[in-house]
Design an enzyme around this catalytic site. Structure first.
Site, short mmCIF file in Angstrom:
data_model
loop_
_atom_site.label_atom_id
_atom_site.label_comp_id
_atom_site.label_asym_id
_atom_site.label_seq_id
_atom_site.Cartn_x
_atom_site.Cartn_y
_atom_site.Cartn_z
N GLY A 1 -0.21 7.26 -2.31
CA GLY A 1 1.20 7.01 -2.59
C GLY A 1 2.04 6.98 -1.32
O GLY A 1 3.27 7.02 -1.38
N GLU B 1 0.43 -8.77 -1.57
CA GLU B 1 0.03 -7.69 -2.47
C GLU B 1 0.12 -8.13 -3.94
O GLU B 1 -0.76 -7.84 -4.74
CB GLU B 1 0.92 -6.45 -2.22
CG GLU B 1 0.47 -5.24 -2.99
CD GLU B 1 0.81 -3.92 -2.31
OE1 GLU B 1 1.15 -3.90 -1.11
OE2 GLU B 1 0.72 -2.89 -2.98
N ASP C 1 8.16 -0.72 -0.31
CA ASP C 1 7.19 -0.24 0.68
C ASP C 1 7.20 -1.10 1.94
O ASP C 1 7.19 -0.59 3.06
CB ASP C 1 5.78 -0.22 0.08
CG ASP C 1 5.67 0.70 -1.12
OD1 ASP C 1 6.65 1.40 -1.43
OD2 ASP C 1 4.60 0.71 -1.75
#
Ligand code: ADP
Ligand code: MG
Length: 401
Positions: A143, A179, A191
């Site tokens: 994470g 991604e 992110d």
């Protein structure tokens, strides 16, 4: 030089028998607050951590891309002209994260997907073959976004070597596209933006609708505080059911409210929302709507009162994820509760949930006692020992050498 830099250079040299043309790196991230708000066009407040993924890269004389990582023994090589055929194939045959994908192993779809998405974003680039050797000290699957770190390191390297001249925000979009479409993980943009835009001692206050980013000084060290990361060692997986189900519930909730996204639903609308939808959908909506407000509140409190005053917002965020969004696991709850009981000012799970890490805001001189308390609570519950370490907000992606 860091160990990951050494390891990437060594891997490059063992692969090619020469030195790389350059070394680039990008960090993992911790999200201070604002979870599952990114794909609802809301607000997030992540910061880049000192742990980085490094890409040692050299141009080749042909038009093939070879990728290697210390993470695995496999080396993958494809022609630049094969990328276009490869990723649509992957998209159709998508399995959950971790399952074999046709054509290339999953890990290689991150750097190769970046090469593919970069070409699409900047078709006028000078595309030449490259050898890419990757090493990292970002914990994988914890994470902390090792995925954005590998994307960011590869994207900044290729952006320089291929003269595609994209800015940081455009490179973050390239990473997300890789991604989402090459790997098949339906994640938001947080992110990649954190990994691209991070600065020492600052969090990135990001509006995920406009991608407008503001650096917010956090002053954690200045206040005598530290952020303790508590990696539960429970591996999360984005593409497995829970994440997709939460996204679907948010879309359903927004549609019922007549909004294009939950960004446009406010705390004042929650009474009406409760009347209009089933209990589960309502609780998913309430998490996102209140979490957006908590991000705004955290930014204001950081600016007006400093880091010491944000503890309660972190605690409320965790409760909302545990009870309304239902993405916590017993290990995350145990970490948060043990840290708070040992004196943390605030604590919450961070990242997508279903495992991964939690963070605690603690006094600098409480690192040892809080760590001991969390370790003891895990042992008492019969959980695998957690991985505990402190982080400070750090620099985003850049060329190292
Ligand atoms: P997280 O981003 O939380 O670490 P993800 O599931 O999003 O977890 O991404 C982890 C995946 O990213 C790994 O399973 C692997 O496929 C890829 N990855 C991350 N770091 C590396 C690395 N250094 N080398 C090769 N693949 C990596
Ligand atoms: Mg990730």
């Amino acid at each position: 030089m860091t160990t990951a830099q050494d390891a990437a250079r060594e891997l490059f040299t063992s692969l090619t028998d020469r030195d790389p043309d350059g070394v680039w790196s990008a960090p993992g991230r911790v999200n201070l607050i604002g979870e599952h708000t990114d794909y609802n066009e809301g607000f997030v407040l992540p910061f880049a951590i000192p742990h980085r993924t490094v890409a040692a890269v050299g141009l080749r004389d042909d038009s093939r891309i070879r990728v290697a990582s210390t993470f695995t023994d496999e080396t993958v090589e494809v022609g630049i002209d094969e990328l276009d055929g490869l990723f649509p194939t992957l998209r159709q045959a998508q399995g959950p994260s971790g399952e074999a994908t046709p054509g290339v192993p999953e890990w290689a779809a991150y750097p190769l997907g970046v090469a593919w998405a970069l070409q699409l974003a900047a078709p006028e680039g000078a595309f030449r073959g490259v050898d890419i050797a990757i090493a990292s000290d970002v914990p994988v699957g914890a994470g902390l976004s090792s995925s954005a770190a590998i994307e960011g390191a590869t994207a900044t390297a290729l952006n320089d070597l291929w003269h595609t001249d994209l800015d940081r925000t455009a490179l973050a979009r390239v990473g997300r596209r890789a991604e989402n479409e090459a790997v098949g993980a339906p994640t938001g943009i947080m992110d990649q933006m954190a990994s691209m835009l991070g600065e020492p001692d600052a969090a990135i206050f990001l509006d995920c609708r406009t991608l407008e980013a503001q650096l917010v000084p956090v002053g954690i060290a200045e206040a005598g505080l530290a952020i303790l990361v508590m990696d539960t060692r429970v591996k999360h997986a984005h593409s497995t059911g829970g994440y997709g189900e939460r996204r679907a519930a948010c879309e359903r909730g927004a549609a019922i409210m007549g909004a294009s996204s939950l960004r446009d639903v406010s705390v004042a609308d929650l009474g009406r929302a409760e009347e209009l939808m089933d209990d589960v959908t309502f609780r998913r909506v309430r998490h996102v709507v209140t979490e957006n407000q908590r991000v705004l509140d955290t930014v204001r409190v950081l600016r007006e009162q400093g880091a010491r005053a944000i503890g309660d917002l972190l605690v409320a965020s965790h409760a909302s994820m545990r009870d309304d969004f239902e993405i916590s696991v017993p290990e995350l709850d145990t970490a948060v509760e043990a840290a708070l009981a040992a004196g943390a000012l605030g604590a919450r799970m961070t990242g997508g949930g279903f495992g991964g890490a939690a963070i605690a805001l603690i006094e600098q001189d409480a690192v040892a006692p809080v760590s001991d308390a969390v370790t003891a609570a895990f042992a008492a519950a019969g959980f695998t020992a957690p991985h505990l370490f402190t982080v400070t907000p750090s620099a985003g992606a850049h060329r190292d050498a």
